[in-house]
Motif scaffolding. Sequence first.
Motif, PDB file in Angstrom:
ATOM      1  N   MET A 162    -106.392  50.451  78.110  1.00 13.14           N
ATOM      2  CA  MET A 162    -105.035  50.031  77.722  1.00 13.14           C
ATOM      3  C   MET A 162    -104.387  51.022  76.756  1.00 13.14           C
ATOM      4  SD  MET A 162    -105.618  45.937  77.250  1.00 13.14           S
ATOM      5  CE  MET A 162    -103.879  45.669  76.846  1.00 13.14           C
ATOM      6  N   ALA A 163    -104.743  52.304  76.856  1.00 16.63           N
ATOM      7  CA  ALA A 163    -104.164  53.305  75.965  1.00 16.63           C
ATOM      8  C   ALA A 163    -102.654  53.359  76.112  1.00 16.63           C
ATOM      9  CB  ALA A 163    -104.784  54.678  76.247  1.00 16.63           C
ATOM     10  N   ASP A 164    -102.171  53.341  77.352  1.00 13.78           N
ATOM     11  CA  ASP A 164    -100.728  53.396  77.575  1.00 13.78           C
ATOM     12  C   ASP A 164    -100.064  52.048  77.320  1.00 13.78           C
ATOM     13  OD1 ASP A 164    -102.040  52.255  79.729  1.00 13.78           O
ATOM     14  OD2 ASP A 164    -100.796  53.204  81.268  1.00 13.78           O
ATOM     15  N   GLN A 165    -100.748  50.958  77.635  1.00 12.78           N
ATOM     16  CA  GLN A 165    -100.132  49.639  77.526  1.00 12.78           C
ATOM     17  C   GLN A 165     -99.906  49.204  76.086  1.00 12.78           C
ATOM     18  OE1 GLN A 165    -102.557  46.942  79.804  1.00 12.78           O
ATOM     19  NE2 GLN A 165    -101.967  47.837  81.763  1.00 12.78           N
ATOM     20  N   ARG A 166    -100.588  49.826  75.152  1.00 12.43           N
ATOM     21  CA  ARG A 166    -100.385  49.491  73.744  1.00 12.43           C
ATOM     22  C   ARG A 166     -99.076  50.054  73.193  1.00 12.43           C
ATOM     23  NH1 ARG A 166    -106.341  50.241  71.124  1.00 12.43           N
ATOM     24  NH2 ARG A 166    -107.556  50.289  73.037  1.00 12.43           N
ATOM     25  N   MET A 167     -98.543  51.086  73.850  1.00 14.67           N
ATOM     26  CA  MET A 167     -97.472  51.857  73.235  1.00 14.67           C
ATOM     27  C   MET A 167     -96.113  51.163  73.200  1.00 14.67           C
ATOM     28  SD  MET A 167     -96.605  55.831  73.774  1.00 14.67           S
ATOM     29  CE  MET A 167     -95.453  56.639  72.659  1.00 14.67           C
ATOM     30  N   PRO A 168     -95.676  50.434  74.254  1.00 15.38           N
ATOM     31  CA  PRO A 168     -94.339  49.835  74.201  1.00 15.38           C
ATOM     32  C   PRO A 168     -94.110  48.931  72.994  1.00 15.38           C
ATOM     33  CG  PRO A 168     -95.133  49.809  76.449  1.00 15.38           C
ATOM     34  CD  PRO A 168     -96.279  50.277  75.598  1.00 15.38           C
ATOM     35  N   VAL A 169     -95.101  48.140  72.608  1.00 18.55           N
ATOM     36  CA  VAL A 169     -94.948  47.267  71.445  1.00 18.55           C
ATOM     37  C   VAL A 169     -94.721  48.100  70.190  1.00 18.55           C
ATOM     38  CG1 VAL A 169     -96.196  45.719  69.898  1.00 18.55           C
ATOM     39  CG2 VAL A 169     -96.217  45.292  72.355  1.00 18.55           C
ATOM     40  N   ALA A 170     -95.537  49.131  70.009  1.00 23.38           N
ATOM     41  CA  ALA A 170     -95.406  49.985  68.827  1.00 23.38           C
ATOM     42  C   ALA A 170     -94.056  50.691  68.812  1.00 23.38           C
ATOM     43  CB  ALA A 170     -96.534  51.012  68.807  1.00 23.38           C
ATOM     44  N   LEU A 171     -93.626  51.180  69.967  1.00 20.23           N
ATOM     45  CA  LEU A 171     -92.359  51.896  70.050  1.00 20.23           C
ATOM     46  C   LEU A 171     -91.187  50.970  69.765  1.00 20.23           C
ATOM     47  CD1 LEU A 171     -91.307  54.728  70.675  1.00 20.23           C
ATOM     48  CD2 LEU A 171     -91.087  54.049  73.071  1.00 20.23           C
TER      49      LEU A 171
END
Length: 550
Positions: A329-338
């Motif tokens: 889930m390396a990529d899937q974590r990013m939208p929330v952070a962004l």
Amino acid sequence: MTTPDASPSDPSGAPSLRARFVERLLEHEFSIAFVALAILVVVPVFLVDVPPLADYVNHLARMRVIAVEGKDPWLSDFYRIDWQLIPNLAMDLIVPVLDRFLDIYRAGQVFTVLTLLAMVTGPMAVHKALFGRMNAFPLTAFVVVYNGVLLFGMMNYLLGVGLAMWGLAIWIGLRERRLVWRVVVSAAFCFVLYVCHLYAVGLYGLAIGSYELWAWSRRRFRFDRAFAVDLVALIVPVLPLVPLLLHSATWGLVQEYAWDSQSKIAGLELVFRTYVDTHDLALLALGSLAFGWALHRGILSAHGAILPLAVFGFAVFLAMPYTLFGSEMADQRMPVALLLMLIGFVRLDPEDKWSKAGFLALVVGFALLRVGDVSTHWQRIGAIYADIRASLASVPRGAKILVAVADEPRGTETIQSSISHAPCLAMIERSALVSTAFTVQGKQIMTVQPRYHDRVDTEDGEPPRVSQLVATSYVLDDDAPRERFWDRWTSEDDYVFVLYTERDADNPDPNYLDLVWDGHNFQLYKVKRDEPEAGSARAVPAPPAARPPT
């Protein structure tokens, strides 16, 4: 004649008590809303002993092993702690220290609260650094703080996300200061973020790099002295992390990466997904309508640096693999952070104080709906956790527990995810060896002792299905090479946890299993063995000899 706000009984025309109270509320409406929201988002954490955040309880069990290192003979016999600077240590450093003053469950709750508060105050800090004053819009972070990434229990990462936003805010605040201050402070943040999670370092670099690109564009992209100074401030702080990473066990996982062609949409869904799709979609629709109305009225504006951050952030999201350094889930974590970071770049410019008050009321209302939904589900899942803890009362200390799943899993995906690591409670409650404990070298500092290495999952794989256990139970050739960690469960394990079952489910293997507890969405079985002679190897495990601390 009286003013409109005067009390009929007050001929002097002074404002009434009610009018003065309302005026005072409007003067402090931001502070009131912030305190109310902060209290609101931490309420679910204290409704249950164990926040049902998937991986969280597995991490909490490791915290217990660290806290009692050298003091619990059973856990010391099963696990070992290899302290090293891997980029995933925040919880390991904080929670065991808190455990000295609180019990492990309370310590975990405090860490969870710190993570939530870092996530919601980060956008506020960024906004203050950009605009010079506080604003109501960053409070919208309270609405999305409960999201799919949090429900997966990625605690170190999310704490890193919150601290990365604080790092960006301080970077902006120090931008006109001397270069040495910028380098030293940024280097400190880089190290702290490295300790939290490697991905948090990348997010921080993306954020400050995007801001500096915007600032450079304001100078018409001139290659001047200021450009050289900013470049030094960007690059130098991260350089000490390179040898740390190269010499860490995490670097051994550099070849473990993979792309998933369908992971991107799932990552976007995690921004708003919690437990019930209809609830999440309804809140998303209402929020979109409110955002659209604010845009239409022209009361929203954004800082210019939001554009490069959004563009490059989305590009990185598209380019990232699903698995990186062995972590899924390396990529899937990013939208929330962004999204949380972008919130800090937006400003609300209400037409009057009542418009601002209305916006704050809307944010509090949305957050109340969100937190209320989460609280309801956490209490239901908390009952399952309580049932699992109760089932462990009859398990002797030092037991070896194998975790399996039903062939036809029952319950929703969210329930299954929430209890997937709940058997790790046995490590806390009964000092047990649990087959699903996180012991991957390079990801955690806890590994399993060599003599038990073949008995547990050391690759973060999937637990066996019941049918696989039953098939294996009839292969009794001890001389056959071991292919899977559960191959010899009938002789090596004491108990079997079967997850995702229904009440009164049939015993899958009566020849080898005795039902101990028929619980909510799980069953606990004791492995049948011939009655051992006193003192034999198959007797109830006695505490191993204590080892001197290393």
